[in-house]
Motif scaffolding. Structure first.
Motif, PDB file in Angstrom:
ATOM      1  N   ARG A 115      43.558 -72.660-132.232  1.00 18.50           N
ATOM      2  CA  ARG A 115      44.553 -71.639-131.868  1.00 18.50           C
ATOM      3  C   ARG A 115      43.921 -70.300-131.498  1.00 18.50           C
ATOM      4  NH1 ARG A 115      48.385 -73.880-129.983  1.00 18.50           N
ATOM      5  NH2 ARG A 115      49.739 -72.114-130.295  1.00 18.50           N
ATOM      6  N   THR A 116      42.637 -70.312-131.136  1.00 14.18           N
ATOM      7  CA  THR A 116      41.954 -69.119-130.657  1.00 14.18           C
ATOM      8  C   THR A 116      41.498 -69.360-129.230  1.00 14.18           C
ATOM      9  OG1 THR A 116      41.170 -68.567-132.873  1.00 14.18           O
ATOM     10  CG2 THR A 116      39.998 -67.551-131.039  1.00 14.18           C
ATOM     11  N   VAL A 117      41.745 -68.391-128.363  1.00 11.00           N
ATOM     12  CA  VAL A 117      41.300 -68.473-126.971  1.00 11.00           C
ATOM     13  C   VAL A 117      39.936 -67.807-126.881  1.00 11.00           C
ATOM     14  CG1 VAL A 117      41.819 -67.856-124.592  1.00 11.00           C
ATOM     15  CG2 VAL A 117      43.686 -68.371-126.165  1.00 11.00           C
ATOM     16  N   HIS A 118      38.937 -68.567-126.454  1.00 11.93           N
ATOM     17  CA  HIS A 118      37.584 -68.062-126.300  1.00 11.93           C
ATOM     18  C   HIS A 118      37.322 -67.785-124.823  1.00 11.93           C
ATOM     19  CE1 HIS A 118      36.400 -69.010-130.423  1.00 11.93           C
ATOM     20  NE2 HIS A 118      37.182 -70.069-130.281  1.00 11.93           N
ATOM     21  N   VAL A 119      36.745 -66.619-124.542  1.00 14.41           N
ATOM     22  CA  VAL A 119      36.467 -66.213-123.166  1.00 14.41           C
ATOM     23  C   VAL A 119      35.003 -65.805-123.072  1.00 14.41           C
ATOM     24  CG1 VAL A 119      37.100 -64.666-121.277  1.00 14.41           C
ATOM     25  CG2 VAL A 119      38.826 -65.335-122.971  1.00 14.41           C
ATOM     26  N   GLU A 120      34.267 -66.474-122.193  1.00 11.22           N
ATOM     27  CA  GLU A 120      32.868 -66.137-121.942  1.00 11.22           C
ATOM     28  C   GLU A 120      32.802 -65.446-120.587  1.00 11.22           C
ATOM     29  OE1 GLU A 120      29.155 -68.723-120.621  1.00 11.22           O
ATOM     30  OE2 GLU A 120      29.838 -69.217-122.641  1.00 11.22           O
ATOM     31  N   LEU A 121      32.498 -64.163-120.607  1.00  8.55           N
ATOM     32  CA  LEU A 121      32.473 -63.366-119.379  1.00  8.55           C
ATOM     33  C   LEU A 121      31.072 -63.338-118.774  1.00  8.55           C
ATOM     34  CD1 LEU A 121      34.622 -60.489-120.797  1.00  8.55           C
ATOM     35  CD2 LEU A 121      35.349 -62.130-119.087  1.00  8.55           C
ATOM     36  N   LYS A 122      31.016 -63.205-117.462  1.00  5.27           N
ATOM     37  CA  LYS A 122      29.749 -63.173-116.737  1.00  5.27           C
ATOM     38  C   LYS A 122      29.604 -61.857-115.988  1.00  5.27           C
ATOM     39  CE  LYS A 122      28.986 -67.627-117.385  1.00  5.27           C
ATOM     40  NZ  LYS A 122      27.919 -68.188-118.112  1.00  5.27           N
ATOM     41  N   ARG A 123      28.447 -61.272-116.024  1.00  5.26           N
ATOM     42  CA  ARG A 123      28.018 -60.117-115.239  1.00  5.26           C
ATOM     43  C   ARG A 123      28.822 -58.844-115.429  1.00  5.26           C
ATOM     44  NH1 ARG A 123      24.959 -60.861-110.023  1.00  5.26           N
ATOM     45  NH2 ARG A 123      23.313 -62.235-110.715  1.00  5.26           N
ATOM     46  N   SER A 124      30.096 -58.812-114.989  1.00  4.63           N
ATOM     47  CA  SER A 124      30.831 -57.545-115.031  1.00  4.63           C
ATOM     48  C   SER A 124      32.285 -57.790-115.421  1.00  4.63           C
ATOM     49  CB  SER A 124      30.771 -56.846-113.674  1.00  4.63           C
ATOM     50  OG  SER A 124      31.417 -57.622-112.702  1.00  4.63           O
ATOM     51  N   LEU A 125      32.916 -56.719-115.851  1.00  5.43           N
ATOM     52  CA  LEU A 125      34.346 -56.736-116.140  1.00  5.43           C
ATOM     53  C   LEU A 125      34.948 -55.569-115.370  1.00  5.43           C
ATOM     54  CD1 LEU A 125      36.733 -57.938-117.564  1.00  5.43           C
ATOM     55  CD2 LEU A 125      36.123 -56.685-119.618  1.00  5.43           C
ATOM     56  N   ARG A 126      35.325 -55.861-114.149  1.00 12.62           N
ATOM     57  CA  ARG A 126      35.874 -54.848-113.248  1.00 12.62           C
ATOM     58  C   ARG A 126      37.251 -55.284-112.790  1.00 12.62           C
ATOM     59  NH1 ARG A 126      30.884 -52.284-110.080  1.00 12.62           N
ATOM     60  NH2 ARG A 126      29.455 -52.325-111.828  1.00 12.62           N
ATOM     61  N   MET A 127      37.754 -54.652-111.747  1.00 17.14           N
ATOM     62  CA  MET A 127      39.125 -54.893-111.324  1.00 17.14           C
ATOM     63  C   MET A 127      39.388 -56.360-110.988  1.00 17.14           C
ATOM     64  SD  MET A 127      41.478 -53.242-108.330  1.00 17.14           S
ATOM     65  CE  MET A 127      41.051 -51.600-108.765  1.00 17.14           C
ATOM     66  N   THR A 128      38.490 -57.003-110.259  1.00 18.40           N
ATOM     67  CA  THR A 128      38.689 -58.406-109.891  1.00 18.40           C
ATOM     68  C   THR A 128      38.778 -59.284-111.128  1.00 18.40           C
ATOM     69  OG1 THR A 128      37.435 -58.039-107.865  1.00 18.40           O
ATOM     70  CG2 THR A 128      37.753 -60.316-108.546  1.00 18.40           C
ATOM     71  N   GLU A 129      37.830 -59.110-112.040  1.00 16.13           N
ATOM     72  CA  GLU A 129      37.827 -59.913-113.264  1.00 16.13           C
ATOM     73  C   GLU A 129      39.009 -59.561-114.160  1.00 16.13           C
ATOM     74  OE1 GLU A 129      33.694 -59.662-111.670  1.00 16.13           O
ATOM     75  OE2 GLU A 129      35.177 -58.163-112.159  1.00 16.13           O
ATOM     76  N   ALA A 130      39.380 -58.278-114.209  1.00 14.40           N
ATOM     77  CA  ALA A 130      40.515 -57.863-115.039  1.00 14.40           C
ATOM     78  C   ALA A 130      41.812 -58.478-114.530  1.00 14.40           C
ATOM     79  CB  ALA A 130      40.630 -56.343-115.059  1.00 14.40           C
ATOM     80  N   THR A 131      41.984 -58.505-113.218  1.00 14.79           N
ATOM     81  CA  THR A 131      43.173 -59.134-112.640  1.00 14.79           C
ATOM     82  C   THR A 131      43.209 -60.615-112.975  1.00 14.79           C
ATOM     83  OG1 THR A 131      43.137 -57.544-110.827  1.00 14.79           O
ATOM     84  CG2 THR A 131      44.430 -59.542-110.490  1.00 14.79           C
ATOM     85  N   TRP A 132      42.059 -61.267-112.848  1.00 13.63           N
ATOM     86  CA  TRP A 132      41.982 -62.687-113.170  1.00 13.63           C
ATOM     87  C   TRP A 132      42.276 -62.930-114.651  1.00 13.63           C
ATOM     88  CZ3 TRP A 132      39.166 -65.840-116.359  1.00 13.63           C
ATOM     89  CH2 TRP A 132      39.242 -67.208-116.098  1.00 13.63           C
ATOM     90  N   LEU A 133      41.722 -62.078-115.527  1.00 13.77           N
ATOM     91  CA  LEU A 133      41.972 -62.243-116.962  1.00 13.77           C
ATOM     92  C   LEU A 133      43.450 -62.102-117.289  1.00 13.77           C
ATOM     93  CD1 LEU A 133      39.004 -60.381-118.679  1.00 13.77           C
ATOM     94  CD2 LEU A 133      39.504 -62.815-118.754  1.00 13.77           C
ATOM     95  N   ARG A 134      44.113 -61.146-116.668  1.00 14.07           N
ATOM     96  CA  ARG A 134      45.553 -60.978-116.899  1.00 14.07           C
ATOM     97  C   ARG A 134      46.309 -62.260-116.500  1.00 14.07           C
ATOM     98  NH1 ARG A 134      48.869 -56.958-117.965  1.00 14.07           N
ATOM     99  NH2 ARG A 134      47.320 -55.352-117.590  1.00 14.07           N
TER     100      ARG A 134
END
Length: 147
Positions: free
Chosen positions: A61-80
């Motif tokens: 019941r935990t969502v695990h997220v492994e991010l790569k390189r950067s967390l910017r607008m493109t990645e933030a939109t995708w995460l949402r």
């Protein structure tokens, strides 16, 4: 000296180009183009995204997220788009792996704050691990570590 540098630079460019072609073929972008004589158009941002995309999975019941390189607008939109549906499925705990993150902008902090707020409303929270030392002060300032 200059010619030696020039030679290594040319070798680096050629090697990078062939690696790019290999990645394109591996991702399936070149195979349709090779079957026809038509000119193939490739969206390079899609290729970059497929190579560097975050990985998301659930355990207990935990969502695990492994991010790569950067967390910017493109990645933030995708995460949402990717993570907010988990709230509807009663997931309220999120774990973020930041070991490979090199840069974060305000939209990256914004999406993390939005996920934290929504998770706390449902009785959960977020956990961030692998955070580089240079980002710790910004995370303290953004109140992401407060409970």
């Amino acid at each position: 000296m200059y010619t030696k540098f020039k030679r290594y630079f040319v070798i680096f460019i050629i090697t990078s180009f062939f690696q790019f072609l290999y990645d394109m073929k591996y991702l399936g972008y070149l195979s349709p183009c090779l079957e026809t004589d038509e000119l193939c158009c490739v969206n390079l941002s899609d290729v970059r995204w497929k190579l560097l995309n975050p990985k998301v999975w659930t355990v207990d019941r935990t969502v695990h997220v492994e991010l790569k390189r950067s967390l910017r607008m493109t990645e933030a939109t995708w995460l949402r788009e990717e993570l907010f549906p988990y709230f509807e499925q009663a997931y309220c705990r999120f774990s973020f792996d930041f070991t490979e993150i090199e840069s974060i902008d305000s939209s990256g902090f914004g999406i993390l704050l939005a996920i934290r707020k929504k998770a706390k409303e449902q009785g959960g929270g977020i956990r961030i691990y692998g955070l580089r030392h240079e980002f710790e002060a910004r995370f303290d300032f953004s109140s992401l570590f407060e409970d």
